[in-house]
Design a protein around this motif. Structure first.
Motif, short mmCIF file in Angstrom:
data_model
loop_
_atom_site.label_atom_id
_atom_site.label_comp_id
_atom_site.label_asym_id
_atom_site.label_seq_id
_atom_site.Cartn_x
_atom_site.Cartn_y
_atom_site.Cartn_z
N THR A 175 21.75 1.62 -27.59
CA THR A 175 20.82 1.86 -28.69
C THR A 175 19.38 1.74 -28.20
O THR A 175 19.10 1.13 -27.17
N THR A 176 18.48 2.31 -29.00
CA THR A 176 17.06 2.22 -28.66
C THR A 176 16.60 0.78 -28.59
O THR A 176 15.89 0.38 -27.66
N GLY A 177 17.02 -0.03 -29.56
CA GLY A 177 16.63 -1.43 -29.56
C GLY A 177 17.16 -2.19 -28.36
O GLY A 177 16.46 -3.04 -27.79
N GLU A 178 18.39 -1.91 -27.98
CA GLU A 178 18.97 -2.57 -26.81
C GLU A 178 18.19 -2.23 -25.55
O GLU A 178 17.92 -3.11 -24.71
N ALA A 179 17.82 -0.97 -25.39
CA ALA A 179 17.05 -0.56 -24.21
C ALA A 179 15.67 -1.20 -24.20
O ALA A 179 15.18 -1.67 -23.17
N LEU A 180 15.02 -1.23 -25.36
CA LEU A 180 13.68 -1.83 -25.45
C LEU A 180 13.74 -3.32 -25.16
O LEU A 180 12.88 -3.88 -24.47
N ALA B 40 23.33 7.02 -21.91
CA ALA B 40 22.24 7.65 -22.65
C ALA B 40 21.84 6.76 -23.82
O ALA B 40 22.69 6.08 -24.41
N VAL B 41 20.56 6.78 -24.16
CA VAL B 41 20.08 6.09 -25.36
C VAL B 41 20.48 6.94 -26.57
O VAL B 41 20.20 8.14 -26.62
N VAL B 42 21.15 6.32 -27.54
CA VAL B 42 21.75 7.06 -28.65
C VAL B 42 20.92 7.05 -29.93
O VAL B 42 21.24 7.73 -30.89
N GLY B 43 19.85 6.25 -29.98
CA GLY B 43 19.02 6.18 -31.16
C GLY B 43 18.96 4.76 -31.70
O GLY B 43 19.57 3.85 -31.14
N PRO B 44 18.17 4.60 -32.74
CA PRO B 44 17.48 5.60 -33.54
C PRO B 44 16.37 6.31 -32.75
O PRO B 44 15.84 5.77 -31.78
N GLY B 45 16.03 7.51 -33.23
CA GLY B 45 14.98 8.28 -32.58
C GLY B 45 14.91 9.68 -33.13
O GLY B 45 15.51 9.99 -34.16
N ALA C 138 14.88 9.46 -26.69
CA ALA C 138 14.90 9.05 -28.09
C ALA C 138 13.53 9.11 -28.77
O ALA C 138 13.43 9.51 -29.93
N LEU C 139 12.49 8.69 -28.07
CA LEU C 139 11.16 8.63 -28.68
C LEU C 139 10.21 9.54 -27.89
O LEU C 139 10.63 10.57 -27.39
N ALA C 140 8.95 9.17 -27.78
CA ALA C 140 7.95 10.04 -27.16
C ALA C 140 7.90 9.88 -25.65
O ALA C 140 6.83 9.74 -25.04
N ARG C 141 9.08 9.88 -25.03
CA ARG C 141 9.17 9.79 -23.58
C ARG C 141 10.52 10.33 -23.14
O ARG C 141 11.53 10.10 -23.81
N ALA C 142 10.54 11.04 -22.04
CA ALA C 142 11.80 11.40 -21.38
C ALA C 142 11.88 10.60 -20.09
O ALA C 142 10.89 10.52 -19.35
N SER C 143 13.03 9.99 -19.83
CA SER C 143 13.15 9.21 -18.60
C SER C 143 14.57 9.28 -18.08
O SER C 143 15.53 9.50 -18.83
N ALA C 144 14.70 9.08 -16.77
CA ALA C 144 15.99 9.04 -16.10
C ALA C 144 15.91 8.00 -15.00
O ALA C 144 14.84 7.77 -14.42
#
Length: 222
Positions: free
Chosen positions: A94-99, A62-67, A9-15
């Motif tokens: 969501t991005t916020g949920e993951a953060l 998967a993270v769905v956004g925002p991003g 979603a942002l400036a990182r790829a992760s798995a």
């Protein structure tokens, strides 16, 4: 419950591979571009490190956004394709949920979490998660940085615009806690996906969450 999660979603790829409350394997690569090429080998690597075949997974997340448009689409296409191939559900986070999920439980219990994402268009996207909750009650909203609403309680700030948001809110007298959770982690996203898979959170499909339309430049002469 065995879950593979991916994020771009942002400036990182992760798995990451998550099972029974813990991350078994994870990989990440920072950078604003390259998620499309970085994620497939990461997925192969974390599955191998976890000692699992893809067919042994219970779900893919998967993270769905925002991003960013490209990174989101790369991660979602990978998650959807793998889920379809193995006949498992594809779960959105969501991005916020993951953060928020990456924060200590004590902090999440005592503070509301505000995820603040930079749109790169002079605005930020605010996703609000109540203290003790794991998901936002409402979709993210766009704001000018200086027009962010004042919280009525202490908030923990996450996201790639958290530092700028903290400065703006502190200048107006708000009580904020600036965290270091600025970019999502796939392992944290998997933990949220597990809550969805168990029915503890409302379902969310692995489809992109766009608060504003993607920026598109028309070709010359169009």
């Amino acid at each position: 419950m065995r879950i593979l999660a991916v994020d771009g979603a942002l400036a990182r790829a992760s798995a990451a591979v998550w099972a029974d409350g813990m991350v078994l394997a994870q990989a990440a690569q920072d950078g604003a571009r390259g998620q499309a090429t970085a994620l497939p080998p990461m997925v192969a690597r974390v599955l191998a490190e976890a000692g699992l075949a893809a067919t042994e997974l219970d779900a893919v997340a998967a993270v769905v956004g925002p991003g960013g448009f490209t990174g989101l689409r790369a991660a979602l296409a990978l998650a959807q394709g793998l889920a379809l191939a193995i006949g498992r559900p594809a779960i959105g986070v969501t991005t916020g949920e993951a953060l928020a999920a990456a924060l200590p439980a004590a902090l999440r219990g005592s503070h509301a979490v505000w995820s603040v994402i930079d749109t790169r268009r002079g605005r930020v996207l605010l996703e609000r998660i109540a203290a003790g909750a794991s998901a936002a009650a409402a979709p993210p909203e766009p704001f000018e940085l200086e027009a962010l609403p004042l919280p009525d309680q202490p908030v923990a700030l996450v996201g790639d615009a958290a530092e700028a948001a903290a400065a703006s809110l502190l200048a107006r007298g708000a009580t904020v806690h600036l965290t270091e959770s600025w970019l999502p982690q796939a392992g944290a996203a998997a933990a949220v996906a597990a809550l969805r898979a168990s029915g503890e959170l409302s379902p969310r499909a692995a489809l992109p969450l766009y608060v504003e339309p993607p920026a598109v430049r028309q070709p010359p002469g169009a």
